[in-house]
Design a protein around this motif. Structure first.
Motif, PDB file in Angstrom:
ATOM      1  N   ALA A 137      38.644  35.383  52.119  1.00 53.27           N
ATOM      2  CA  ALA A 137      37.349  34.751  51.881  1.00 53.27           C
ATOM      3  C   ALA A 137      37.432  33.729  50.754  1.00 53.27           C
ATOM      4  O   ALA A 137      36.822  32.649  50.825  1.00 53.27           O
ATOM      5  CB  ALA A 137      36.301  35.812  51.550  1.00 53.27           C
ATOM      6  N   VAL A 138      38.198  34.036  49.714  1.00 59.26           N
ATOM      7  CA  VAL A 138      38.350  33.081  48.617  1.00 59.26           C
ATOM      8  C   VAL A 138      39.172  31.877  49.080  1.00 59.26           C
ATOM      9  O   VAL A 138      38.865  30.727  48.735  1.00 59.26           O
ATOM     10  CB  VAL A 138      39.004  33.736  47.395  1.00 59.26           C
ATOM     11  N   GLU A 154      36.928  29.631  50.904  1.00 61.28           N
ATOM     12  CA  GLU A 154      36.006  28.936  49.999  1.00 61.28           C
ATOM     13  C   GLU A 154      36.700  27.783  49.279  1.00 61.28           C
ATOM     14  O   GLU A 154      36.110  26.710  49.092  1.00 61.28           O
ATOM     15  CB  GLU A 154      35.434  29.927  48.987  1.00 61.28           C
ATOM     16  N   ARG A 211      36.961  25.003  51.697  1.00 60.47           N
ATOM     17  CA  ARG A 211      35.642  24.365  51.870  1.00 60.47           C
ATOM     18  C   ARG A 211      35.327  23.438  50.705  1.00 60.47           C
ATOM     19  O   ARG A 211      34.814  22.332  50.895  1.00 60.47           O
ATOM     20  CB  ARG A 211      34.567  25.447  51.988  1.00 60.47           C
ATOM     21  N   ARG A 212      35.681  23.875  49.487  1.00 62.12           N
ATOM     22  CA  ARG A 212      35.350  23.081  48.305  1.00 62.12           C
ATOM     23  C   ARG A 212      36.289  21.907  48.087  1.00 62.12           C
ATOM     24  O   ARG A 212      35.866  20.830  47.646  1.00 62.12           O
ATOM     25  CB  ARG A 212      35.380  23.969  47.052  1.00 62.12           C
ATOM     26  N   GLU A 243      41.013  26.682  40.815  1.00 66.76           N
ATOM     27  CA  GLU A 243      39.825  26.791  41.664  1.00 66.76           C
ATOM     28  C   GLU A 243      39.742  28.171  42.292  1.00 66.76           C
ATOM     29  O   GLU A 243      38.660  28.782  42.346  1.00 66.76           O
ATOM     30  CB  GLU A 243      39.860  25.717  42.758  1.00 66.76           C
ATOM     31  N   ALA A 286      36.249  29.947  42.258  1.00 64.36           N
ATOM     32  CA  ALA A 286      35.743  30.476  43.525  1.00 64.36           C
ATOM     33  C   ALA A 286      35.638  32.001  43.510  1.00 64.36           C
ATOM     34  O   ALA A 286      34.611  32.571  43.906  1.00 64.36           O
ATOM     35  CB  ALA A 286      36.642  30.022  44.677  1.00 64.36           C
ATOM     36  N   ARG A 287      36.699  32.686  43.052  1.00 68.31           N
ATOM     37  CA  ARG A 287      36.643  34.153  43.056  1.00 68.31           C
ATOM     38  C   ARG A 287      35.573  34.669  42.102  1.00 68.31           C
ATOM     39  O   ARG A 287      34.888  35.650  42.396  1.00 68.31           O
ATOM     40  CB  ARG A 287      38.022  34.727  42.715  1.00 68.31           C
ATOM     41  N   ASP A 326      32.792  32.984  41.205  1.00 69.26           N
ATOM     42  CA  ASP A 326      31.489  32.654  41.791  1.00 69.26           C
ATOM     43  C   ASP A 326      31.085  33.658  42.864  1.00 69.26           C
ATOM     44  O   ASP A 326      29.921  34.068  42.951  1.00 69.26           O
ATOM     45  CB  ASP A 326      31.516  31.249  42.411  1.00 69.26           C
ATOM     46  N   LEU A 327      32.059  34.066  43.689  1.00 72.79           N
ATOM     47  CA  LEU A 327      31.744  34.939  44.816  1.00 72.79           C
ATOM     48  C   LEU A 327      31.615  36.410  44.429  1.00 72.79           C
ATOM     49  O   LEU A 327      31.041  37.193  45.179  1.00 72.79           O
ATOM     50  CB  LEU A 327      32.823  34.797  45.900  1.00 72.79           C
TER      51      LEU A 327
END
Length: 372
Positions: free
Chosen positions: A57-58, A61, A64-65, A81, A86-87, A89-90
């Protein structure tokens, strides 16, 4: 004392911390792991405080970013990142909620984990870094720290004091320009084992017991049947017994091999897999490398991304491995290692170095003395 261990939900990031977690429980402390629930079996009997997404999932992400693939891109911006932004943030909201309920007195985080550091900051407690491999390049480490600092600041938090840096990686395998941090504590690495594997028995090769045994593993992340098949085919002319440990998510039955001389197995703790092995063939992951050296087994390494080329280079530098760049080369390389006792001698020397370092129980005592 309540000690929280925290790490990215991947075997290579969590398993190196298990000896210290066991030592903490034996000393009477309460322990838990802050990670994804999918790792519950690996870290048992310590409970999991579920927080943060899966690695996949990370990765998605980050793509995507930024459009970057964090499985292959080691330029500082991409790991920063992945781990620092990302990790966090999620997983931050979930991590802060479950750790507030646990109430840790100390947080021990694997090198690249920032959710655990965030939890330490929110709970006002010190933290300890636990290495998993060669020390991060200082440029990369700074990029990750700066990325995470922005996420901490957005929540009104600042990192608390790091009181120790625990390191399982031997000095002789570090970069030439490496310098240890003042708070470094060396810990004896231990191959992963599990009570769940008590019923597992080492594969037998009836009528072929006198042949050398080769363990082939690409680790717990890489899943490439084609590469494994090519490696096995390269070993066939050399008349060795082969145990192939496939990716934990892979199907053992899909690997097409001659099962009189090749035994594919699923996920088995490395301590069990290494029993009776003469040479390890691997992708150069830190956990496999340390486990093989800890048990004095030389290696043939086919580095497959990220930190693996550096791991392979350092092990070859001490004479305990041959590095190849194509799977077709592995059979001849294994024959060379089997025929040259200097490789086993070098691996045995590394095993003695590791044996002479401090146990997890000794390291725990040192850490607790540093508590404010």
């Amino acid at each position: 004392m309540r000690i929280l261990f925290s790490g990215t939900p991947a075997f290579g990031h969590l398993l190196p911390m298990l000896p210290l977690a066991r030592a903490a429980r034996r000393a009477g402390h309460d322990t838990a792991f802050l990670t994804h629930p999918s790792m519950a079996r690996a870290v048992a009997p310590a409970p999991v405080l579920p927080a943060g997404p899966t690695v996949d999932a990370v990765l998605a992400e980050v793509v995507r970013r930024t459009g970057a693939d964090a499985t292959t891109d080691m330029t500082p911006a991409t790991p920063a990142e992945f781990f620092g932004r990302a990790r966090v943030d999620l997983g931050a909201d979930e991590a802060l909620a479950v750790t507030a309920a646990f109430g840790p007195d100390l947080v021990i985080v694997e090198t690249a984990d920032y959710l655990g550091r965030l939890a330490a900051a929110a709970n006002g407690v010190p933290w300890v870094s636990h290495g998993v491999g060669i020390a991060l390049d200082h440029v990369l480490a700074r990029a990750m720290d700066e990325a995470a600092a922005g996420r901490f600041a957005a929540r009104g938090l600042r990192a608390t004091e790091r009181i120790a840096s625990i390191d399982p990686w031997p000095d002789s395998l570090q970069r030439d320009d490496w310098k240890p941090s003042p708070d470094r504590i060396v810990i004896r690495p231990e191959p992963y084992d599990s009570d769940d594997a008590a019923s597992w028995s080492t594969p037998r090769f009836p009528g072929r017991e006198d042949r050398p045994r080769v363990l082939v593993t690409l680790g717990t992340i890489v899943d490439d049947d084609e590469v494994l098949a090519t490696i096995v085919a390269s070993l066939e002319p050399h008349d060795v017994n082969v145990v192939v440990a496939v990716n934990p998510a892979a199907d053992v039955e899909t690997l097409r091999v001659d099962r009189t001389r090749v035994r594919p197995v699923g996920f088995v703790p490395m301590r069990r897999l290494l029993d009776g092995v003469d040479v390890v063939v691997s992708a150069g992951g830190a956990g496999t490398v340390l486990s093989a050296l800890r048990t004095a087994v030389p290696m043939v390494l086919l580095p497959m991304g990220l930190d693996k080329p550096l791991n392979a280079e350092r092990v070859a530098n001490v004479g305990a491995a041959v590095v190849v760049h194509r799977p077709e080369e592995i059979g001849d390389a294994v024959a060379g290692v089997l025929g040259d006792p200097s490789f086993r001698t070098a691996a045995a020397a590394m095993a003695r170095q590791m044996t002479d370092t401090q146990s997890a129980a000794e390291v725990l005592r040192q850490v607790l003395v540093r508590m404010p």
